[in-house]
Enzyme design. Structure first.
Site, PDB file in Angstrom:
ATOM      1  CG  HIS A 309      -2.061   0.918   1.125  1.00 48.53           C
ATOM      2  ND1 HIS A 309      -1.963   2.254   1.440  1.00 48.53           N
ATOM      3  CD2 HIS A 309      -3.327   0.697   0.700  1.00 48.53           C
ATOM      4  CE1 HIS A 309      -3.144   2.812   1.212  1.00 48.53           C
ATOM      5  NE2 HIS A 309      -3.983   1.895   0.759  1.00 48.53           N
ATOM      6  CG  ASP A 369      -8.507  -4.084  -2.766  1.00 49.06           C
ATOM      7  OD1 ASP A 369      -9.731  -3.946  -2.659  1.00 49.06           O
ATOM      8  OD2 ASP A 369      -7.732  -3.161  -3.037  1.00 49.06           O
TER       9      ASP A 369
HETATM   10  N1  CMC Z   1       4.273  -7.497  -4.956  1.00 53.59           N
HETATM   11  C1  CMC Z   1       5.608  -7.489  -5.094  1.00 53.59           C
HETATM   12  N2  CMC Z   1       6.383  -6.411  -4.865  1.00 53.59           N
HETATM   13  C2  CMC Z   1       5.765  -5.276  -4.474  1.00 53.59           C
HETATM   14  C3  CMC Z   1       4.359  -5.216  -4.320  1.00 53.59           C
HETATM   15  C4  CMC Z   1       3.612  -6.379  -4.573  1.00 53.59           C
HETATM   16  N3  CMC Z   1       2.284  -6.371  -4.438  1.00 53.59           N
HETATM   17  N4  CMC Z   1       4.005  -3.966  -3.938  1.00 53.59           N
HETATM   18  C5  CMC Z   1       5.137  -3.265  -3.857  1.00 53.59           C
HETATM   19  N5  CMC Z   1       6.210  -4.052  -4.185  1.00 53.59           N
HETATM   20  C6  CMC Z   1       7.637  -3.664  -4.152  1.00 53.59           C
HETATM   21  C7  CMC Z   1       7.997  -2.791  -5.346  1.00 53.59           C
HETATM   22  O1  CMC Z   1       8.428  -3.570  -6.446  1.00 53.59           O
HETATM   23  C8  CMC Z   1       9.079  -1.923  -4.777  1.00 53.59           C
HETATM   24  O2  CMC Z   1      10.259  -2.697  -4.714  1.00 53.59           O
HETATM   25  P1  CMC Z   1      11.709  -2.004  -4.903  1.00 53.59           P
HETATM   26  O3  CMC Z   1      11.827  -1.049  -3.741  1.00 53.59           O
HETATM   27  O4  CMC Z   1      12.669  -3.137  -4.861  1.00 53.59           O
HETATM   28  O5  CMC Z   1      11.657  -1.310  -6.233  1.00 53.59           O
HETATM   29  C9  CMC Z   1       8.617  -1.690  -3.326  1.00 53.59           C
HETATM   30  O6  CMC Z   1       7.816  -2.844  -3.009  1.00 53.59           O
HETATM   31  C10 CMC Z   1       7.795  -0.425  -3.152  1.00 53.59           C
HETATM   32  O7  CMC Z   1       6.691  -0.461  -4.027  1.00 53.59           O
HETATM   33  P2  CMC Z   1       6.134   0.769  -4.846  1.00 53.59           P
HETATM   34  O8  CMC Z   1       5.463   0.273  -6.107  1.00 53.59           O
HETATM   35  O9  CMC Z   1       7.167   1.818  -4.969  1.00 53.59           O
HETATM   36  O10 CMC Z   1       5.013   1.285  -3.843  1.00 53.59           O
HETATM   37  P3  CMC Z   1       3.844   2.251  -4.223  1.00 53.59           P
HETATM   38  O11 CMC Z   1       3.485   2.954  -2.972  1.00 53.59           O
HETATM   39  O12 CMC Z   1       4.146   3.055  -5.413  1.00 53.59           O
HETATM   40  O13 CMC Z   1       2.676   1.217  -4.646  1.00 53.59           O
HETATM   41  C11 CMC Z   1       0.827  -0.242  -4.591  1.00 53.59           C
HETATM   42  C12 CMC Z   1       1.667   0.778  -3.818  1.00 53.59           C
HETATM   43  C13 CMC Z   1      -0.463  -0.526  -3.809  1.00 53.59           C
HETATM   44  C14 CMC Z   1       0.411   0.334  -5.960  1.00 53.59           C
HETATM   45  C15 CMC Z   1       1.657  -1.531  -4.796  1.00 53.59           C
HETATM   46  O14 CMC Z   1       2.015  -2.058  -3.525  1.00 53.59           O
HETATM   47  C16 CMC Z   1       0.939  -2.582  -5.630  1.00 53.59           C
HETATM   48  O15 CMC Z   1       0.993  -2.543  -6.859  1.00 53.59           O
HETATM   49  N6  CMC Z   1       0.238  -3.560  -4.950  1.00 53.59           N
HETATM   50  C17 CMC Z   1      -0.542  -4.534  -5.673  1.00 53.59           C
HETATM   51  C18 CMC Z   1      -1.854  -3.912  -6.103  1.00 53.59           C
HETATM   52  C19 CMC Z   1      -2.804  -3.716  -4.941  1.00 53.59           C
HETATM   53  O16 CMC Z   1      -3.012  -4.591  -4.130  1.00 53.59           O
HETATM   54  N7  CMC Z   1      -3.444  -2.506  -4.922  1.00 53.59           N
HETATM   55  C20 CMC Z   1      -4.466  -2.178  -3.925  1.00 53.59           C
HETATM   56  C21 CMC Z   1      -4.072  -1.017  -3.056  1.00 53.59           C
HETATM   57  S1  CMC Z   1      -5.069  -0.906  -1.594  1.00 53.59           S
HETATM   58  C22 CMC Z   1      -6.597  -0.468  -2.162  1.00 53.59           C
HETATM   59  C23 CMC Z   1      -6.771   0.972  -2.287  1.00 53.59           C
HETATM   60  O17 CMC Z   1      -6.661   1.696  -1.265  1.00 53.59           O
HETATM   61  O18 CMC Z   1      -7.055   1.416  -3.419  1.00 53.59           O
END
Ligand code: CMC
Length: 434
Positions: A309, A369
């Site tokens: 998240h 989710d």
């Molecule tokens: N699986 C594997 N690796 C992950 C995941 C995941 N689900 N989420 C984050 N990471 C890794 C990412 O690759 C990065 O690694 P590194 O530092 O080595 O590059 C690190 O964790 C930080 O991730 P980020 O993408 O920079 O984090 P963000 O804040 O931009 O993204 C997120 C948050 C929710 C988009 C992401 O965690 C994600 O894509 N999760 C899966 C989709 C999901 O479940 N979304 C629902 C969000 S909650 C509902 C809502 O409130 O809308």
């Protein structure tokens, strides 16, 4: 008390600017950067707004480090346990819990706004039968603007509140009709003798041929899920609603923009993506470790959906409540029910991931989710409706945030700046000379 400021010095010119530090009621302080451009000629650069407070708000507070969430100061756990979705709607919209008379009045208003204008059914009928329900939602909610011309003065708080009531009340009917149309089922009309969640189940699953009995456990679970999704401060869809509304667009158009933003798999589309992922895992025959390793592999764009998240760097408090809810529902279903396997995989996957250093180091926990999809499936709600469920529940949050913005004297049209990386000025060359 001395004013808290931060001084920014430009190392190139030696110029300085003193910026005020603003203190919220709780949470990190924020530097007011508005004078930065005026005094030093610089903008701030923050793609994805990771470090930017775009507004002040008194509606929802969450602490991602602690894993806490409050609506108007009330912890989400207490609201999920003791309140009802409509009471939470009142709270989000008005700032305080209602007394008995206020609650009764509010329930009465919402109940009597649930019907759609008869003409609206033709909007539904204009879509292809195989349209995604979210595509229908974006179109039909935006189309509500066409039905209330005489009641859309966004500078009148009473008219704003009526739009809010209409949206909260009509959303279950619109959501259910988007499903019914897709399935070729006749549209059911709302029932005033049912609660909000009961009526939604009836709109979804009843038929005109026989009486429909609402399962009280499913209605209660749905009500709790609606509470958990009601608001979540300045996430992508809420910020979209605020940005669309900041140009003084009408509330129905602004909420349609929010629905479009919610649709993406990184936001509201995640619960759909979770169930698709669990199904793929179940059918693959591969070990859970294989999938966890795949999610860790930077050359593979697979991610564990329902994990991680932007703000929560601890267990999402909503996920904890929803996991318990899923346990309760699945305990009541026969062990050979078709959704048990997906739920078992989810629980096992959570365990494997939480013990893995990659997920530990990045503070990646299950989010809201992760379990909601399995619950929806056990209610008979199909995967394509999952994001619609989220939109239905989040409507009150969007409209409360929009209403707050419209009453905020600091509100101005949203207009971010950019760091231009394109070509420098150059002269046009005619086609023959290129
Ligand atoms: N699986 C594997 N690796 C992950 C995941 C995941 N689900 N989420 C984050 N990471 C890794 C990412 O690759 C990065 O690694 P590194 O530092 O080595 O590059 C690190 O964790 C930080 O991730 P980020 O993408 O920079 O984090 P963000 O804040 O931009 O993204 C997120 C948050 C929710 C988009 C992401 O965690 C994600 O894509 N999760 C899966 C989709 C999901 O479940 N979304 C629902 C969000 S909650 C509902 C809502 O409130 O809308």
């Amino acid at each position: 008390m001395t004013k808290h400021t931060v001084t920014v010095t430009d190392n190139l010119t030696g110029k300085e600017v003193e910026l005020d530090v603003l203190s919220p009621v709780v949470g990190p302080k924020a530097i007011d950067v508005r004078r930065l451009h005026k005094e030093l000629g610089y903008f701030t650069y923050d793609p994805g707004y990771l470090a930017t407070a775009s507004c002040s708000s008194s509606i929802t507070y969450l602490d991602g480090g602690e894993g806490t969430l409050m609506y108007r100061g009330y912890p989400i756990e207490q609201l999920a346990e003791e309140s009802s979705f409509l009471e939470v709607c009142y709270l989000l919209l008005n700032g305080e819990l209602p007394n008995k008379a206020e609650m009764q009045g509010f329930e009465d208003i919402i109940t009597h706004h649930t019907m759609l204008h008869d003409q609206m059914q033709y909007f539904f009928r204009g879509f292809r039968r195989d349209a995604h329900p979210m595509a229908i939602m974006v179109g039909v909610v935006g189309a509500l603007s066409a039905f209330y011309h005489d009641d859309l003065d966004i500078h009148d708080p009473a008219q704003r509140m009526r739009s809010a009531h209409r949206l909260i009340a009509k959303m279950p009917t619109i959501a259910a009709w988007s499903y019914r149309y897709h399935m070729g089922l006749p549209f059911m009309h709302p029932r005033n003798d049912m609660s909000y969640a009961e009526d939604f189940l009836h709109l979804m699953f009843a038929t005109p041929c026989e009486d429909y009995e609402v399962d009280p456990l499913m209605a209660k679970a749905l009500d709790v899920i609606f509470i958990l999704h009601a608001d979540h401060e300045q996430n992508a869809s809420t910020s979209t609603v605020r940005l669309a509304g900041s140009s003084e667009a009408n509330p129905f158009a602004a909420i349609a923009a929010g629905i479009a933003s919610l649709w993406g798999p990184a936001h509201g589309g995640a619960n759909e993506a979770v169930v698709n992922m669990l199904t793929e895992i179940s059918e693959s025959g591969e070990s859970l470790q294989h999938w966890v390793d795949k999610a860790k592999n930077k050359d593979d764009n697979f991610r564990l959906m329902g994990f991680g998240h932007r703000v929560y760097k601890n267990y999402d408090p909503r996920a904890k409540i929803i996991r318990e809810l899923a346990n309760e529902i699945l305990d009541r279903l026969p062990p050979d029910n078709p959704h048990q396997k997906l739920f078992d995989i989810a629980r096992e996957l959570e365990k494997v991931a939480l013990e893995d250093d990659y997920f530990k180091q990045r503070n990646l926990y299950p989010n809201v989710d992760f379990y909601s999809g399995v619950i929806f499936l056990s209610m008979g709600i199909p995967v394509t409706m999952f994001t619609v469920m989220f939109a239905l529940a989040r409507t009150v949050g969007w409209i409360s945030q929009w209403n707050e913005m419209m009453g905020d004297e600091e509100n101005r049209i949203g207009r971010p700046r950019q760091l231009y990386t394109g070509a420098e000025k150059r002269d046009y060359i005619s086609l023959e000379d290129r």
